[in-house]
Design an enzyme around this catalytic site. Structure first.
Site, PDB file in Angstrom:
ATOM      1  N   HIS A 132      99.277 103.800 -19.396  1.00 12.71           N
ATOM      2  CA  HIS A 132      98.367 102.564 -19.721  1.00 12.71           C
ATOM      3  C   HIS A 132      99.271 101.879 -20.826  1.00 12.71           C
ATOM      4  O   HIS A 132     100.150 102.762 -21.407  1.00 12.71           O
ATOM      5  CB  HIS A 132      97.174 102.761 -20.361  1.00 12.71           C
ATOM      6  N   ASP A 209      96.995 110.898 -24.389  1.00 16.76           N
ATOM      7  CA  ASP A 209      95.891 109.840 -23.988  1.00 16.76           C
ATOM      8  C   ASP A 209      94.749 110.412 -23.489  1.00 16.76           C
ATOM      9  O   ASP A 209      94.914 110.129 -22.066  1.00 16.76           O
ATOM     10  CB  ASP A 209      96.644 108.743 -23.709  1.00 16.76           C
ATOM     11  N   GLN A 212      90.633 108.202 -20.567  1.00 14.12           N
ATOM     12  CA  GLN A 212      89.882 108.245 -19.204  1.00 14.12           C
ATOM     13  C   GLN A 212      89.423 109.639 -18.930  1.00 14.12           C
ATOM     14  O   GLN A 212      88.732 109.756 -18.111  1.00 14.12           O
ATOM     15  CB  GLN A 212      90.897 107.774 -18.049  1.00 14.12           C
ATOM     16  N   LYS A 235      84.177 103.827 -24.215  1.00 13.93           N
ATOM     17  CA  LYS A 235      84.290 104.354 -22.915  1.00 13.93           C
ATOM     18  C   LYS A 235      83.676 105.569 -22.802  1.00 13.93           C
ATOM     19  O   LYS A 235      83.409 106.333 -21.590  1.00 13.93           O
ATOM     20  CB  LYS A 235      86.015 104.826 -22.543  1.00 13.93           C
ATOM     21  N   CYS A 373      96.459  97.122 -16.660  1.00 17.50           N
ATOM     22  CA  CYS A 373      97.492  97.518 -18.102  1.00 17.50           C
ATOM     23  C   CYS A 373      98.464  98.724 -17.464  1.00 17.50           C
ATOM     24  O   CYS A 373      98.493  99.520 -18.593  1.00 17.50           O
ATOM     25  CB  CYS A 373      96.498  97.814 -19.034  1.00 17.50           C
TER      26      CYS A 373
HETATM   27  N1  PLP Z   1      94.688 104.487 -22.319  1.00 18.15           N
HETATM   28  C1  PLP Z   1      94.044 104.281 -21.035  1.00 18.15           C
HETATM   29  C2  PLP Z   1      94.312 105.488 -20.348  1.00 18.15           C
HETATM   30  C3  PLP Z   1      93.103 103.488 -20.987  1.00 18.15           C
HETATM   31  O1  PLP Z   1      92.512 103.364 -19.641  1.00 18.15           O
HETATM   32  C4  PLP Z   1      92.884 102.667 -21.998  1.00 18.15           C
HETATM   33  C5  PLP Z   1      91.912 101.462 -21.717  1.00 18.15           C
HETATM   34  O2  PLP Z   1      91.458 100.977 -20.632  1.00 18.15           O
HETATM   35  C6  PLP Z   1      93.348 102.657 -23.350  1.00 18.15           C
HETATM   36  C7  PLP Z   1      94.337 103.633 -23.258  1.00 18.15           C
HETATM   37  C8  PLP Z   1      93.399 101.653 -24.299  1.00 18.15           C
HETATM   38  O3  PLP Z   1      91.973 101.719 -24.990  1.00 18.15           O
HETATM   39  P1  PLP Z   1      91.376 100.962 -25.929  1.00 18.15           P
HETATM   40  O4  PLP Z   1      91.337  99.496 -25.318  1.00 18.15           O
HETATM   41  O5  PLP Z   1      90.044 101.131 -25.880  1.00 18.15           O
HETATM   42  O6  PLP Z   1      92.239 101.158 -26.983  1.00 18.15           O
END
Ligand code: PLP
Length: 415
Positions: A132, A209, A212, A235, A373
């Protein structure tokens, strides 16, 4: 006795829990809502909304500062959530739990602080092609600032990351590996344990990260062997505006702060300051007290159901959903077979993903469309976007069948 035994043996269908989620029980534009965008944000159960409201009514005080009863109660409830996070991710020490605004902020904090502490000119930082943007851009910026090189481990045309491809990009110059636990586009789960082992062999720190992965499966940071793990409350059935950065205390202890100001200092002189120990050193300013407390309620709710059971039922639904989608004429699933969280991307031949999502919305079906993204991944997949559905245990196969019927009609209508 036979009836009782059968009742005990029969798995409770978790979609019945839908009744716990007020937002899922009200129509949108006069239609029952089919919510298939849990990867963007999950809906919140009533217990989380109640915890948020109660925190504002009964615990509305700043933490760590007041000596009056309200502030002490708020501090106690706030700090209790660090222990709940430890139990959620099997972390050994609550001092390793830092509250942030979300995964994005956790990763920015790490890029800044680890960069200062561990990255010198000529060093390398490794990310993968399926990250992401939140796990790419902070490392790009840091690498530029530190005179380091950002190296990208490529995926194949199906979006799969092989350990071989990743290890070919490692060298003694690699100081940090930043990798997702599960792709937010294809749902694919990474072999995080092996990646962390590879990292240790070259002396690199590992940042995972978990945005998900954490809502869908039991996570043990100790079993994964990572150095840092990040996720967002919103999430995970929790409120917006709160996230977690977990780190090994031995490393966090040596890291410089990112944001500075009140609450993260021990003493301030005119030209210098002493900082708090971890985790407060990384929690400058007033915290989202009520939201952190509500995250605690979300963790209690998920653990009350049990993440192993959630993983089992969501995986069964995922397999059924894939079967159902494969029957839609002109629909191509992206990604490959293999362990994954319940996130599916697809393209519908001849129809732009945004047109698909807009047409589905008219039927009360909420899905995401676009690049999610994760632009670098789409160059590898060779498509300019996808429709993404992301499931939760509250979804049913009937909802997926409704989706597929609509997709067949959209295909006919647009082509
Ligand atoms: N990393 C992953 C894999 C994501 O799917 C997302 C959000 O969709 C993020 C990071 C960013 O999360 P946040 O917008 O809650 O900071």
């Amino acid at each position: 006795h036979a009836i009782v035994r059968a009742m005990i043996a029969a798995p409770v269908a978790l979609h019945a829990r839908r009744a716990d989620f007020p937002a899922l029980c009200r129509p949108v534009n006069g239609l029952p809502l089919i919510y298939l965008d849990h990867a963007a944000t999950s809906q919140k159960p009533q217990v989380v909304l109640d915890a948020l409201m109660t925190a504002y009514v009964e615990r509305c005080a700043n933490v760590h500062r007041g000596v009056y009863a309200l502030s002490e109660a708020a501090t106690r409830d706030f700090e209790a959530v660090r222990h709940k996070v430890c139990s959620l991710i099997d972390a050994p020490d609550p001092r390793g739990v830092v509250f942030t605004k979300g995964t994005t902020e956790s990763l920015n904090l790490l890029a800044h602080s680890l960069g200062q502490r561990f990255v010198q000119p000529g060093d390398e930082v490794l990310v993968t092609q399926l990250e992401h943007h939140s796990n790419v851009v902070p490392w790009q910026v840091m690498a530029k600032q530190r005179g380091a090189t950002l190296v990208v481990a490529p995926v194949d045309a199906q979006g799969t990351l092989s350990l071989d491809a990743l290890s070919r990009k490692l060298s003694p110059k690699t100081k940090i590996i930043a990798c997702t636990h599960a792709s937010n586009v294809t749902g694919a789960l990474m072999d995080v344990r092996s990646i962390c082992q590879l990292g240790r062999q070259v002396g690199a720190l590992t940042v995972i990260d978990g945005a998900q992965a954490i809502p869908h499966l039991p996570v043990s940071v100790q079993e994964l062997g990572c150095d840092f793990y990040c996720f967002s409350a919103h999430k995970l059935l929790g409120p917006f505006g709160v996230g977690v950065l977990w780190g090994r205390t031995a490393i966090l202890d040596t890291m410089p702060p990112w944001q500075t100001g009140g609450a993260m200092v021990l003493s301030v002189r005119e030209t210098e300051s002493d900082y708090q120990p971890i985790p407060q050193r990384f929690e400058a300013g007033t915290q989202a007290v009520a939201e952190v407390i509500a995250l605690g309620a979300a963790i209690d709710y998920l653990q009350g159901i049990g993440l192993p059971e959630i993983a089992k039922q969501e995986d069964a639904l995922l397999q059924q959903a894939k079967q159902c989608l494969r029957k839609v004429p002109g629909l191509r699933l992206l990604g490959s077979e293999g362990p994954s969280v319940p996130v599916i991307s697809f393209v519908l031949d001849g129809v732009h993903p945004h047109d698909v999502a807009t047409a589905l919305s008219a039927e009360g079906i909420a899905v995401r469309a676009g690049l999610h993204c994760a632009e670098p991944l789409f160059s590898a997949l060779g498509v300019r976007g996808s429709v993404r559905i992301s499931l939760s245990f509250v979804n049913t196969i009937e909802e997926i069948e409704r989706l597929c019927t609509s997709l067949v009609q959209i295909g006919v209508l647009f082509r």
